[in-house]
Design a protein around this motif. Structure first.
Motif, PDB file in Angstrom:
ATOM      1  N   LYS A  86       0.820  -1.208   0.000  1.00 39.88           N
ATOM      2  CA  LYS A  86       0.000   0.000   0.000  1.00 39.88           C
ATOM      3  C   LYS A  86       0.861   1.268   0.000  1.00 39.88           C
ATOM      4  O   LYS A  86       0.359   2.356  -0.221  1.00 39.88           O
ATOM      5  N   ASP A  87       2.157   1.109   0.238  1.00 37.22           N
ATOM      6  CA  ASP A  87       2.999   2.301   0.338  1.00 37.22           C
ATOM      7  C   ASP A  87       4.362   2.135  -0.334  1.00 37.22           C
ATOM      8  O   ASP A  87       5.351   2.711   0.108  1.00 37.22           O
ATOM      9  N   GLY A  88       4.401   1.327  -1.387  1.00 32.62           N
ATOM     10  CA  GLY A  88       5.676   1.153  -2.098  1.00 32.62           C
ATOM     11  C   GLY A  88       5.458   0.403  -3.386  1.00 32.62           C
ATOM     12  O   GLY A  88       4.348  -0.072  -3.657  1.00 32.62           O
ATOM     13  N   PRO A  89       6.513   0.316  -4.208  1.00 32.07           N
ATOM     14  CA  PRO A  89       6.341  -0.314  -5.524  1.00 32.07           C
ATOM     15  C   PRO A  89       6.043  -1.805  -5.425  1.00 32.07           C
ATOM     16  O   PRO A  89       6.470  -2.460  -4.478  1.00 32.07           O
ATOM     17  N   SER A 239      21.380   2.322  -7.519  1.00 35.99           N
ATOM     18  CA  SER A 239      22.042   3.134  -6.503  1.00 35.99           C
ATOM     19  C   SER A 239      23.544   2.864  -6.461  1.00 35.99           C
ATOM     20  O   SER A 239      24.243   3.384  -5.601  1.00 35.99           O
ATOM     21  N   PRO A 262      23.819   8.431  -5.712  1.00 36.02           N
ATOM     22  CA  PRO A 262      23.966   9.447  -4.657  1.00 36.02           C
ATOM     23  C   PRO A 262      25.296   9.303  -3.916  1.00 36.02           C
ATOM     24  O   PRO A 262      25.763  10.243  -3.278  1.00 36.02           O
ATOM     25  N   ASN A 284      20.263  11.669  -2.427  1.00 34.52           N
ATOM     26  CA  ASN A 284      19.892  10.513  -1.593  1.00 34.52           C
ATOM     27  C   ASN A 284      18.492  10.789  -1.044  1.00 34.52           C
ATOM     28  O   ASN A 284      18.314  11.291   0.057  1.00 34.52           O
ATOM     29  N   ILE A 286      16.104   9.015   0.037  1.00 37.87           N
ATOM     30  CA  ILE A 286      15.568   8.289   1.201  1.00 37.87           C
ATOM     31  C   ILE A 286      15.623   9.214   2.430  1.00 37.87           C
ATOM     32  O   ILE A 286      14.756   9.169   3.296  1.00 37.87           O
ATOM     33  N   MET A 287      16.621  10.093   2.448  1.00 41.10           N
ATOM     34  CA  MET A 287      16.737  11.015   3.582  1.00 41.10           C
ATOM     35  C   MET A 287      15.627  12.068   3.586  1.00 41.10           C
ATOM     36  O   MET A 287      15.394  12.719   4.603  1.00 41.10           O
ATOM     37  N   LEU A 289      12.694  11.504   3.693  1.00 35.41           N
ATOM     38  CA  LEU A 289      11.636  11.025   4.589  1.00 35.41           C
ATOM     39  C   LEU A 289      11.638  11.790   5.910  1.00 35.41           C
ATOM     40  O   LEU A 289      10.600  11.985   6.517  1.00 35.41           O
ATOM     41  N   HIS A 290      12.823  12.217   6.342  1.00 34.69           N
ATOM     42  CA  HIS A 290      12.828  12.899   7.639  1.00 34.69           C
ATOM     43  C   HIS A 290      13.762  14.102   7.743  1.00 34.69           C
ATOM     44  O   HIS A 290      13.870  14.702   8.793  1.00 34.69           O
ATOM     45  N   LEU A 318      16.344   9.623  -6.994  1.00 34.92           N
ATOM     46  CA  LEU A 318      16.659   8.192  -7.126  1.00 34.92           C
ATOM     47  C   LEU A 318      15.403   7.322  -7.032  1.00 34.92           C
ATOM     48  O   LEU A 318      14.847   6.925  -8.037  1.00 34.92           O
ATOM     49  N   VAL A 319      14.935   7.038  -5.818  1.00 31.39           N
ATOM     50  CA  VAL A 319      13.771   6.141  -5.669  1.00 31.39           C
ATOM     51  C   VAL A 319      12.508   6.862  -5.201  1.00 31.39           C
ATOM     52  O   VAL A 319      11.416   6.326  -5.337  1.00 31.39           O
ATOM     53  N   PRO A 321      10.788   7.497  -2.233  1.00 34.53           N
ATOM     54  CA  PRO A 321       9.824   6.658  -1.504  1.00 34.53           C
ATOM     55  C   PRO A 321       8.452   7.325  -1.363  1.00 34.53           C
ATOM     56  O   PRO A 321       8.356   8.551  -1.244  1.00 34.53           O
ATOM     57  N   ASN A 323       6.382   7.603   0.984  1.00 41.23           N
ATOM     58  CA  ASN A 323       6.002   8.341   2.200  1.00 41.23           C
ATOM     59  C   ASN A 323       6.768   9.644   2.427  1.00 41.23           C
ATOM     60  O   ASN A 323       6.651  10.239   3.505  1.00 41.23           O
TER      61      ASN A 323
END
Lengths: 345, 221
Positions: A86-89, A239, A262, A284, A286-287, A289-290, A318-319, A321, A323
């Motif tokens: 529900k929250d990713g590929p 990556s 990255p 990058n 993924i960072m 996210l927060h 890159l990806v 995400p 969320n």
């Protein structure tokens, strides 16, 4: 105001533009944009095209994506089961090659464009072309022959076969994957894709030793790209870093765009490309996210400072995400637009 | 002689030449090297050397990690039954990929290394439910649950490490069982392991051996 295509063309030609091109791949976010579950969203090329157009207009970046998800290519080769989150590929839910005998049975479709598994992507491409063709580069994603077996038999079994053989079966599988790649890239070009992201983690010496890169990756990449040429092709290793092979790739393949990891040093990557193509600095993400807004701006500023001088540079993701908070996407993009601006003379 | 054999074995492993590595071992046995010496003086030091090469950023590739673990696993499987007495187990680990994740390469590398380090490994495979990780850890009296995730949403999702941590807490098992995580998302966000409730993370399958044995030592009486 310039269009994404004008910015990209200016970056390639080294001519004047208002800012560097900014490429962003929001894929799963399209479902949220339309208020749909991912599985329902990915069933329809019209929905994907609508969301891609909407998100590009909303955020202002310079490209459009026709990619649904990476496992889509396995569907073209016979995979009938994807596992949705529900929250990713989605994941490939069934490996087509379960045992070595399956390699002989693997069928490369004669005509990708008329294959049922390509129908929705084709619809998406046609809509993108009709709505934004010529103004915003339309990106397609293709997996190289050296990497494709990971989607068909799993990375673990593929690496085992690659390193330990049997080599005749390995080469038979690679030949089929390369034939598939050639047909797929021709289908994407015919459908109007401008940018062809050539994904090959096995084109990185983070993944395979240099000897394997020279003896296997390079020749198979030459075979993949030989008939259609490298126009619009972007070198990308997922990556994985690839600064160490840039020079060899330019000399042997002549690819014109390098979408770094990255983890790669952007300034070094640009020095290695040495004006022979475009270099893309990749965040990058993924960072995101927060990270705070301050951290995001600082990172974008650092990356662009490393790559922008002298032009021939773009900013990419890159990806991305699912969320990542929307405000962080905006902060990143606005920082890229701001720090990527060229001063007018 | 052992040093020479070790050098030859290391060279074969770094060259990803499985056949040559196995030949070095076979020749060593023929010259009187014991199976115990093969494992503890050749195979384990080769893994430690690779850990050192990785930490010093000497450009060790994923394929080399994979082959080092693969060769180590094969040699250990062959040697241990020939030991004069059964080796003492360092500990027990339950390993698998998080729910929704179908990428098995990382855990295979980890398992191969752990086996060489005399850690007993129960591999639960792919797409493992959090409850199963804990149930199997209890059933095998394991000290560590190792969870591999290659995708961001499976690493930080509610049915991955976070849920395993919650179950350990609910069942009062946190003093007995540690959690280690690994996979691409953790490399791109080195603090992610804390956010998902893991005790430690490993940057790659080879160094996971050191991280996990460290966790075992924390809880093993």
């Amino acid at each position: 105001m310039m269009t994404g295509m004008q910015r990209l063309t200016a970056a390639i030609n080294g001519t004047l533009a208002d800012r560097i091109p900014v490429f962003c791949n929001l894929l799963d976010q399209g479902a949220r944009e339309l208020g749909l579950p991912l599985e329902e969203y990915y069933r329809s090329g019209e929905l994907v095209a609508e969301a891609q157009l909407r998100m590009r207009a909303k955020y202002g970046y310079d490209c459009l994506w026709s990619l649904f998800y990476v496992g889509k290519e396995a569907e073209l080769l016979g995979c009938s089961r994807m596992i949705y989150a529900k929250d990713g590929p989605p994941n490939v839910g069934e490996m087509i090659i379960k045992k070595y005998d399956d390699i002989a049975r693997l069928q490369v479709p004669d005509d990708i464009a008329s294959h049922p598994a390509f129908a929705e992507e084709l619809k998406c491409l046609r809509i993108l072309k009709a709505e934004a063709g010529g103004r915003y580069p339309i990106c397609a994603y293709l997996t190289a022959s050296m990497t494709m077996p990971s989607l068909l038999m799993g990375m673990e079994k593929w690496l085992q076969m690659l390193m330990m053989g049997p080599h005749d079966l390995r080469d038979e599988l690679l030949a089929k994957c390369s034939d598939f790649f050639r047909k797929q890239i021709a289908a994407y070009r015919a459908a109007g894709a401008d940018v062809l992201v050539y994904s090959n983690p096995f084109g990185s010496t983070d993944v395979i030793p240099r000897r394997f890169f020279d003896e296997l990756s390079l020749p198979w990449m030459e075979r993949d790209l030989g008939p259609g040429g490298t126009a619009g092709v972007v070198y990308y290793c997922g990556s994985a870093r690839f600064n160490k092979v840039i020079d060899a790739v330019i000399r042997r393949l002549g690819i014109g765009v390098y979408y770094l990891s990255p983890m790669d040093d952007i300034a070094e990557g640009k020095r290695l490309v040495a004006g022979r193509g475009l270099t893309c600095g990749v965040i990058n993400d993924i960072m995101l996210l927060h990270w705070s807004a301050t951290e995001i701006r600082a990172e974008v500023k650092r990356m662009i400072a490393a790559g922008k001088p002298g032009g021939k540079f773009l900013f990419g993701t890159l990806v991305m995400p699912y969320n990542i908070p929307e405000e962080n996407i905006r902060t990143m993009l606005e920082a890229a637009y701001e720090f990527g601006r060229f001063e007018t003379p | 002689m052992l040093e020479q054999v070790m050098n030859q074995y290391n060279e074969a492993v770094m060259d990803t030449d499985r056949d040559q590595a196995l030949l070095v071992v076979r020749d060593a046995l023929a010259l009187g090297v014991t199976p115990e010496e093969v494992v503890f003086n050749i195979v384990v030091p080769a893994i430690e050397l690779m850990m050192k090469a990785i930490s010093e950023e000497q450009g060790v590739t994923l394929a080399q990690h994979f082959m080092a673990a693969q060769i180590a696993s094969e040699v250990v499987d062959d040697m241990v039954p020939r030991f004069r007495k059964a080796p003492e187990s360092v500990g027990t680990v339950i390993i698998g990929t998080s729910q929704g994740d179908f990428h098995g390469l990382g855990k295979r590398i980890v398992s191969g290394c752990l086996k060489a380090m005399m850690v007993e490994v129960t591999d639960l495979g792919l797409n493992v439910a959090p409850e199963r990780f804990v149930d199997e850890a209890l059933a095998h009296d394991a000290q560590v649950i190792a969870i591999s995730s290659m995708m961001v949403h499976t690493a930080q999702g509610e049915n991955g490490c976070r849920r395993v941590r919650q179950i350990l807490k609910e069942r009062g098992l946190e003093r007995r069982i540690r959690i280690a995580v690994g996979g691409a998302p953790y490399r791109f966000d080195p603090e992610l392991y804390r956010n998902v409730g893991a005790d430690a993370w490993a940057e790659n399958g080879i160094t996971a051996g050191r991280v996990i044995t460290g966790l075992i030592r924390e809880v093993r009486p």
